[in-house]
Design a protein around this motif. Structure first.
Motif, PDB file in Angstrom:
ATOM      1  N   ARG A 120       0.835  -1.207   0.000  1.00 62.30           N
ATOM      2  CA  ARG A 120       0.000   0.000   0.000  1.00 62.30           C
ATOM      3  C   ARG A 120       0.865   1.251   0.000  1.00 62.30           C
ATOM      4  N   ALA A 133      -7.135   3.890   5.366  1.00 64.33           N
ATOM      5  CA  ALA A 133      -6.800   2.702   6.159  1.00 64.33           C
ATOM      6  C   ALA A 133      -6.122   3.092   7.461  1.00 64.33           C
ATOM      7  N   GLU A 135      -3.098   1.378   9.256  1.00 62.51           N
ATOM      8  CA  GLU A 135      -2.143   0.353   8.869  1.00 62.51           C
ATOM      9  C   GLU A 135      -1.508  -0.394  10.031  1.00 62.51           C
ATOM     10  N   LEU A 151     -12.515   6.344   9.678  1.00 57.11           N
ATOM     11  CA  LEU A 151     -12.509   5.751   8.338  1.00 57.11           C
ATOM     12  C   LEU A 151     -13.922   5.572   7.813  1.00 57.11           C
ATOM     13  N   LEU A 155     -16.022  -1.571   7.153  1.00 55.76           N
ATOM     14  CA  LEU A 155     -14.575  -1.734   7.140  1.00 55.76           C
ATOM     15  C   LEU A 155     -14.219  -3.174   6.770  1.00 55.76           C
ATOM     16  N   LYS A 158      -7.918  -6.922   7.287  1.00 58.14           N
ATOM     17  CA  LYS A 158      -7.102  -7.693   6.346  1.00 58.14           C
ATOM     18  C   LYS A 158      -5.782  -8.098   6.991  1.00 58.14           C
ATOM     19  N   LEU A 199      -6.752  -2.227   8.987  1.00 57.81           N
ATOM     20  CA  LEU A 199      -8.125  -1.888   8.635  1.00 57.81           C
ATOM     21  C   LEU A 199      -8.143  -1.047   7.369  1.00 57.81           C
ATOM     22  N   GLU A 200      -9.104  -1.336   6.516  1.00 60.22           N
ATOM     23  CA  GLU A 200      -9.244  -0.594   5.270  1.00 60.22           C
ATOM     24  C   GLU A 200     -10.730  -0.361   5.015  1.00 60.22           C
ATOM     25  N   ARG A 201     -11.049   0.781   4.465  1.00 63.64           N
ATOM     26  CA  ARG A 201     -12.458   1.067   4.136  1.00 63.64           C
ATOM     27  C   ARG A 201     -12.923   0.046   3.096  1.00 63.64           C
TER      28      ARG A 201
END
Length: 259
Positions: A120, A133, A135, A151, A155, A158, A199-201
């Motif tokens: 990323r 995110a 990270e 965010l 969510l 990952k 975490l990522e949207r």
């Protein structure tokens, strides 16, 4: 030009590599576990070496045994195929140390691309758009709950390492976040030996489009067009289609000569 290539894989991918080498006039070496003694890739290769019992960790994933087979047969390069050792930077570096060419990305590239957080960061540094995110997060960190606010929901939790849909959880309600983080950490630890998550949207119903790029150390680069990989189950691709009908629809009819 390589004179002899050891194919560190089995089955369909090994057969494809051996056929390509044969067309180029390059001798091949197959490796096999006891379970694959009579497999097609063993029969097709110019030479073959037994490297251990059926469990992959004792044969196809055993770096020392694969390298020993390469030295024994005089192979000057190793093609890892896909899966097994193909994305293992330790294996790539071991090949370098042994003076045997690893046909694939450099260990440094494998290390960077194998870590989703580093990937990323590299993408963002190169100007590519990335999703919002957090990270660095754990199931016990206070930042996780705050991330649900900053965010926004939904969510996606990952795993930082590995792939294949492992260590991923969708979070649609803030109250689900702690349990999702803990579950993803456990699964990632079991699957990859690395429990780091981020975490990522989440983008609902996205298009998953891939473009394969081939490059060599002499500066030659080509792309093979795009592949539509959106049909998935549990974050794992089920069907791939090339070219993508979605890309054709977005950018107009492609020329018959376009890859």
């Amino acid at each position: 030009m390589f004179k002899r290539i050891l194919v560190a894989n089995r089955g369909e991918i090994a057969v494809r590599v051996i056929r390509a080498c044969r067309e180029m006039g390059i001798a091949t070496v197959a490796v096999y576990s006891e379970a694959d003694r009579d497999a097609l890739h063993v029969q097709m290769a110019d030479a073959s070496v037994a490297i251990g019992p059926p469990p992959a960790r004792e044969s196809y994933l055993a770096i020392d045994k694969v390298l020993a087979a390469a030295r024994e047969t005089g192979a000057d390069a190793i093609h890892p195929g896909y899966g097994f050792l193909s994305e293992n930077p330790t294996f790539g570096r071991a090949c370098q140390d042994a003076g045997i060419k690893f046909i694939g990305p450099s260990p440094e590239t494998l290390e960077a691309s194998g870590d989703k957080v580093r990937a990323r960061q590299m993408a963002a540094k190169g100007g590519a758009p990335v999703l919002p995110a957090l990270e660095s997060v754990t199931s016990e960190s206070k930042e996780a709950q705050q991330a649900a606010k900053t965010l926004g929901l939904p969510l996606l939790v990952k795993a930082a390492a590995g792939g294949g849909g492992k260590g991923m959880r969708v979070v649609r309600e803030a109250g689900e976040l702690a349990a999702a983080l803990a579950a993803a950490e456990r699964e990632a630890t079991a699957a990859f030996g690395d429990g780091r998550v981020f975490l990522e949207r989440l983008v609902d119903r996205p298009r998953h489009i891939e473009v394969q790029i081939l490059a060599d150390e002499h500066g030659h680069r080509i792309h093979l067009g795009e592949r539509e990989c959106s049909l998935q189950r549990r974050h794992q691709k089920v069907v791939e289609e090339a070219p993508s009908a979605a890309v054709a629809k977005s950018f107009g009819k492609r020329s018959p000569t376009r890859p």
